[in-house]
Design an enzyme around this catalytic site. Structure first.
Site, PDB file in Angstrom:
ATOM      1  N   ARG A 181      21.986  -9.061 -19.485  1.00 43.79           N
ATOM      2  CA  ARG A 181      23.143  -9.970 -19.388  1.00 43.79           C
ATOM      3  C   ARG A 181      22.830 -11.194 -18.547  1.00 43.79           C
ATOM      4  O   ARG A 181      22.414 -11.084 -17.390  1.00 43.79           O
ATOM      5  CB  ARG A 181      24.359  -9.236 -18.805  1.00 43.79           C
ATOM      6  CG  ARG A 181      25.616 -10.121 -18.762  1.00 43.79           C
ATOM      7  CD  ARG A 181      26.886  -9.344 -18.445  1.00 43.79           C
ATOM      8  NE  ARG A 181      27.003  -8.195 -19.306  1.00 43.79           N
ATOM      9  CZ  ARG A 181      26.932  -6.929 -18.879  1.00 43.79           C
ATOM     10  NH1 ARG A 181      26.796  -6.664 -17.606  1.00 43.79           N
ATOM     11  NH2 ARG A 181      27.018  -5.947 -19.739  1.00 43.79           N
ATOM     12  N   CYS A 197      35.082  -5.379 -17.301  1.00 42.37           N
ATOM     13  CA  CYS A 197      34.452  -4.898 -16.072  1.00 42.37           C
ATOM     14  C   CYS A 197      35.331  -5.223 -14.862  1.00 42.37           C
ATOM     15  O   CYS A 197      35.687  -6.383 -14.643  1.00 42.37           O
ATOM     16  CB  CYS A 197      33.087  -5.558 -15.921  1.00 42.37           C
ATOM     17  SG  CYS A 197      32.242  -5.034 -14.424  1.00 42.37           S
ATOM     18  N   CYS A 242      35.684  -7.401   2.434  1.00 45.12           N
ATOM     19  CA  CYS A 242      34.659  -6.346   2.372  1.00 45.12           C
ATOM     20  C   CYS A 242      33.847  -6.284   3.682  1.00 45.12           C
ATOM     21  O   CYS A 242      33.396  -7.315   4.186  1.00 45.12           O
ATOM     22  CB  CYS A 242      33.724  -6.604   1.193  1.00 45.12           C
ATOM     23  SG  CYS A 242      32.483  -5.318   1.021  1.00 45.12           S
ATOM     24  N   CYS A 279      26.529  -8.767   2.683  1.00 44.24           N
ATOM     25  CA  CYS A 279      25.628  -9.294   1.647  1.00 44.24           C
ATOM     26  C   CYS A 279      25.633 -10.828   1.731  1.00 44.24           C
ATOM     27  O   CYS A 279      26.690 -11.458   1.540  1.00 44.24           O
ATOM     28  CB  CYS A 279      26.085  -8.848   0.267  1.00 44.24           C
ATOM     29  SG  CYS A 279      26.464  -7.072   0.203  1.00 44.24           S
ATOM     30  N   CYS A 324      34.054  -0.781 -17.649  1.00 46.96           N
ATOM     31  CA  CYS A 324      32.988  -0.769 -16.640  1.00 46.96           C
ATOM     32  C   CYS A 324      33.663  -1.016 -15.302  1.00 46.96           C
ATOM     33  O   CYS A 324      34.670  -1.723 -15.241  1.00 46.96           O
ATOM     34  CB  CYS A 324      31.999  -1.899 -16.948  1.00 46.96           C
ATOM     35  SG  CYS A 324      30.707  -2.107 -15.700  1.00 46.96           S
ATOM     36  N   CYS A 359      27.556 -13.205  -0.723  1.00 44.78           N
ATOM     37  CA  CYS A 359      28.865 -12.830  -1.268  1.00 44.78           C
ATOM     38  C   CYS A 359      30.052 -13.489  -0.565  1.00 44.78           C
ATOM     39  O   CYS A 359      30.249 -13.348   0.642  1.00 44.78           O
ATOM     40  CB  CYS A 359      29.038 -11.318  -1.229  1.00 44.78           C
ATOM     41  SG  CYS A 359      30.568 -10.803  -2.059  1.00 44.78           S
ATOM     42  N   CYS A 414      24.789   0.236 -15.394  1.00 48.45           N
ATOM     43  CA  CYS A 414      24.663  -1.219 -15.453  1.00 48.45           C
ATOM     44  C   CYS A 414      24.083  -1.639 -14.104  1.00 48.45           C
ATOM     45  O   CYS A 414      24.735  -1.464 -13.072  1.00 48.45           O
ATOM     46  CB  CYS A 414      26.029  -1.853 -15.678  1.00 48.45           C
ATOM     47  SG  CYS A 414      26.008  -3.651 -15.557  1.00 48.45           S
TER      48      CYS A 414
END
Ligand code: SAM
Ligand code: DTB
Ligand code: SF4
Length: 361
Positions: A304, A141, A97, A101, A172, A104, A232
């Protein structure tokens, strides 16, 4: 005191702050009303108040027992306190990616050992969804390590969504920022929820991510909401933010209009090679407090208990359920990092006298 409120309107909102009178209490807050939910679990219109950061912080600072009592009271008004939703995650496109972040493992900017892969095939995803359903999950998800999917990626993920929906599970996905028209294509394929986290307070965001800004996240959330997909949206706790900044994150989430149907509260998973790998531990009770305040400020949302359960221990997880968490990620893996195994989770739920929520529809 400042407060934020983001209306899900036809055009993206701007991240601005407005002022309320200093000392304005609950009674003085403007009320908003939820429109009927687009969720398959339609909910009644519920009054939604605007939360100032100071009010959320005051909740975080309550004596612990008082906070637990308030959170349980709100929780019991809207949910069976002994039921927990089981959502299974699958990384359908891992690594590589371009975003940075700081938490991550899938960013190309950090050397974490995660290898970049291609989008998974429909049959593999269908099989994973069937296994998740057999194990008792009700929601599936799919995560993709994209900054923003291209048109052809969205078309391919729409096929994955169709395959998941064929199994009877809720679908999701979390694919990064969506362009105009993408959310509609996913909705047409049957997508129930789109996960897109605000992750942290606006004034801490730049410390963690430099390749996009807070407003980018809000813009995608508006697109999702306008396409009729349930939202979400949550964040990560334990990245070195202050308590005031945790309050800032919760206020942003609670002031989305309407607030998200589903609110994942992640505890930072410290991954070697990421800039946050050596982050000092957060007091576990502070994590429990954050869950409780999410419950109080977003009474009808599924809150969650998300990443980080593997190193949390049973007692802290039990406190999170008391604080109003009523959903978990279920299955041995999150996206790239481990999660408690299903037998351990089932044993924990049994010890707590809790049951998995049944599938809807
Ligand atoms: N690329 C998309 C995006 O960022 O929206 C979707 C995938 S991304 C991995 C989904 C979420 O996982 C992030 O928003 C973040 O909240 C969470 N996450 C990622 N790494 C994490 C970590 N090490 N600890 C806790 N949560 C994490
Ligand atoms: C969310 O809020 N947490 C999940 C899900 N949404 C996509 C992801 C957690 C990822 C933890 C790190 C990893 O396993 O790579
Ligand atoms: Fe990419 Fe999402 Fe990871 Fe950020 S959190 S680096 S956008 S996969």
């Amino acid at each position: 005191m400042s407060h934020t409120a983001h209306a899900a309107q036809a055009t993206p909102t701007t991240h601005t702050r407005t002022r309320t009178p200093a000392g304005a209490g609950a009674a003085a807050q403007p009320l908003q009303f939820h429109p009927p939910r687009s969720s398959p679990v339609a909910r009644h219109a519920v009054a939604q108040r605007v939360w100032t950061v100071a009010e959320v912080q005051a909740l975080l600072e309550l004596p612990f027992s008082e906070l637990m009592y308030q959170a349980q009271t709100v929780h019991r008004a809207h949910f069976d306190p002994n039921q927990v939703e089981l959502a299974t995650l699958l990384s359908v496109k891992t690594g590589g990616c371009p975003e940075d972040c700081g938490y991550c493992p899938q960013s190309v900017h950090f050397d974490t050992g995660v290898e970049a892969g291609k989008l998974m095939a429909v049959d593999q995803v269908r099989e994973a969804a069937e296994r998740a359903k057999t194990a008792g999950a009700t929601r599936f998800c799919m995560g993709a390590a994209w900054r923003a999917p291209k048109d052809r990626d969205v078309a391919a993920v729409a096929e994955l969504v169709r395959a998941v929906k064929d199994t009877g599970l809720e679908a999701c996905c979390t694919l990064g920022m969506l362009d105009e028209g993408h959310a509609e294509l996913l909705r047409e394929a049957g997508l129930d929820y789109y996960n897109h986290n605000l992750d942290t307070a606006p004034d801490f965001y730049g410390e963690i991510i430099s390749t996009r800004d807070f407003q980018d996240r809000l813009d995608t959330l508006v697109r999702v909401r306008n396409a009729g997909i349930s939202v979400c949206c949550g964040g990560i706790v334990g990245m070195g933010e202050s308590r005031l900044q945790r309050a800032g994150l919760i206020a942003e989430l609670a002031n989305l209009a309407p607030y998200p149907e589903s609110v994942p509260i992640n505890h930072l998973v410290k991954v070697a090679g990421t800039p946050l790998a050596e982050q000092p531990d957060l007091d576990p009770l502070e994590f429990v407090r954050t869950i409780a305040v999410a419950r109080i400020t977003m009474p009808t949302a599924r809150v969650r208990l998300s990443a980080g359960r593997q190193s949390m221990g049973d007692a802290v997880q039990a406190l999170c359920f008391v604080a109003g968490a009523n959903s978990i990620f279920y299955g041995e893996k999150l996206l790239t990092t481990p999660n408690p195994d299903v037998d351990a989770d089932m044993a924990l739920l049994q010890r707590l006298g809790m049951k998995p929520a049944r599938a809807v529809g």
